[in-house]
Write an enzyme that holds these catalytic residues in place. Structure first.
Site, mmCIF file in Angstrom:
data_model
loop_
_atom_site.group_PDB
_atom_site.id
_atom_site.type_symbol
_atom_site.label_atom_id
_atom_site.label_comp_id
_atom_site.label_asym_id
_atom_site.label_seq_id
_atom_site.Cartn_x
_atom_site.Cartn_y
_atom_site.Cartn_z
ATOM 1 N N ASP A 1 14.458 2.426 10.182
ATOM 2 C CA ASP A 1 13.970 1.574 11.380
ATOM 3 C C ASP A 1 12.940 2.364 12.226
ATOM 4 O OD1 ASP A 1 13.231 -0.104 13.162
ATOM 5 O OD2 ASP A 1 15.159 -0.563 14.056
ATOM 6 N N TYR B 1 -2.156 -6.522 17.309
ATOM 7 C CA TYR B 1 -2.244 -6.072 16.218
ATOM 8 C C TYR B 1 -3.493 -4.995 16.385
ATOM 9 C CZ TYR B 1 -3.119 -4.883 10.899
ATOM 10 O OH TYR B 1 -3.097 -4.334 9.788
ATOM 11 N N LEU C 1 0.893 -1.229 -0.104
ATOM 12 C CA LEU C 1 -0.068 0.111 0.010
ATOM 13 C C LEU C 1 0.733 1.284 0.078
ATOM 14 C CD1 LEU C 1 -2.798 -1.068 2.506
ATOM 15 C CD2 LEU C 1 -2.719 -1.615 0.160
#
Length: 262
Positions: free
Chosen positions: A59, A167, A17
């Site tokens: 990162d 999540y 995406l």
């Protein structure tokens, strides 16, 4: 707010995406600072896009790594003269794990921290560092707009499946912080828009087995398919260009609601 001749940071921008978003910004005449962990893919992408794109290996769990990328991006902005007008915080991971595994052991804190550090901490750290620079822009629109933040939540924030506690916690937090962040940044003319996609074609969903995919198709309303990356990037563009979108979470899911069992 227009995209042309403005600079945008996209984290997780070398694939899925994020990649579609980078390509859409670029095709609209924007300048893109692509952040990702995959240096080889990022370098190839910049070769394809040309001078209106740069890549930095970042990162997002490291404040120092983000600081370095922000500094380099702003140095690039200084050379091009194209203001930093937006950030799309698209870096994220899934890493499914149930609260108690089949051996009766609890989910590890390492597993929880891995997801939260990338999806939540990484998002907040990226945004806080970027908006400090956007707030110094001269107004970019007659309304006094100086920038826009696009956050990426998930349908799991609302109807997470088994194994998605970490999540869902991370993406639920992203959804929850949308309005207070918009209120914090309103005085600077910076908007905040969150997109919550369901099942989309991406590197993460490519790992789904055929059985799981068929099970998910049963709870799709219309269209009966995974979303396409370009449909996500189109919503990102709308979030940038439509100044009345602010402090809101947009579900991009074709009316799909995730099932409790596969």
């Amino acid at each position: 707010m227009k995209i042309q001749d403005r600079t945008f940071i996209v984290t997780g921008g070398a694939s899925g995406l994020g990649l579609a978003t980078v390509q859409d910004f670029h095709s609209s005449g924007g300048y893109v600072s692509i952040w990702d962990m995959n240096a080889d893919t990022g370098a190839k992408l910049v070769d394809q896009l040309g001078s209106r794109a740069v890549f930095y290996e970042v990162d997002v769990t490291s404040t120092e790594s983000i600081e370095a990328a922000v500094k380099k991006t702003m140095e690039w902005v200084g050379k091009t003269g194209k203001e930093l007008a937006g950030v799309v915080a698209g870096a994220g991971v899934g890493n499914p794990a149930k609260m108690i595994d089949r051996n009766g052991d609890p989910i590890t804190m390492d597993s929880i921290d891995f997801v939260l550090n990338i999806n939540l901490r990484g998002t907040l750290d990226t945004v806080r560092q970027c908006v400090a620079h956007m707030a110094k822009n001269k107004p970019l629109t007659p309304d006094g707009e100086r920038g826009v933040v696009i956050l990426v939540s998930s349908s799991a924030a609302f109807d997470g499946q088994p194994g998605q506690v970490s999540y869902a916690a991370s993406k639920g937090a992203v959804a929850s912080m949308t309005l207070p962040m918009a209120r914090d940044l309103a005085r600077y003319g910076i908007r905040v828009v969150t997109i919550a996609p369901s099942l989309f074609e991406s590197r993460m969903t490519a790992m789904l087995g055929e059985k799981a995919r068929k099970s998910l198709e049963k709870v799709m309303e219309f269209p009966v398919r995974a979303g396409k990356p370009e449909e996500f990037s189109r919503m990102v563009k709308e979030g940038v260009e439509n100044s009345m979108l602010n402090g809101t979470v947009i579900r991009l899911d074709g009316a799909m609601r995730m099932p409790s069992k596969m």
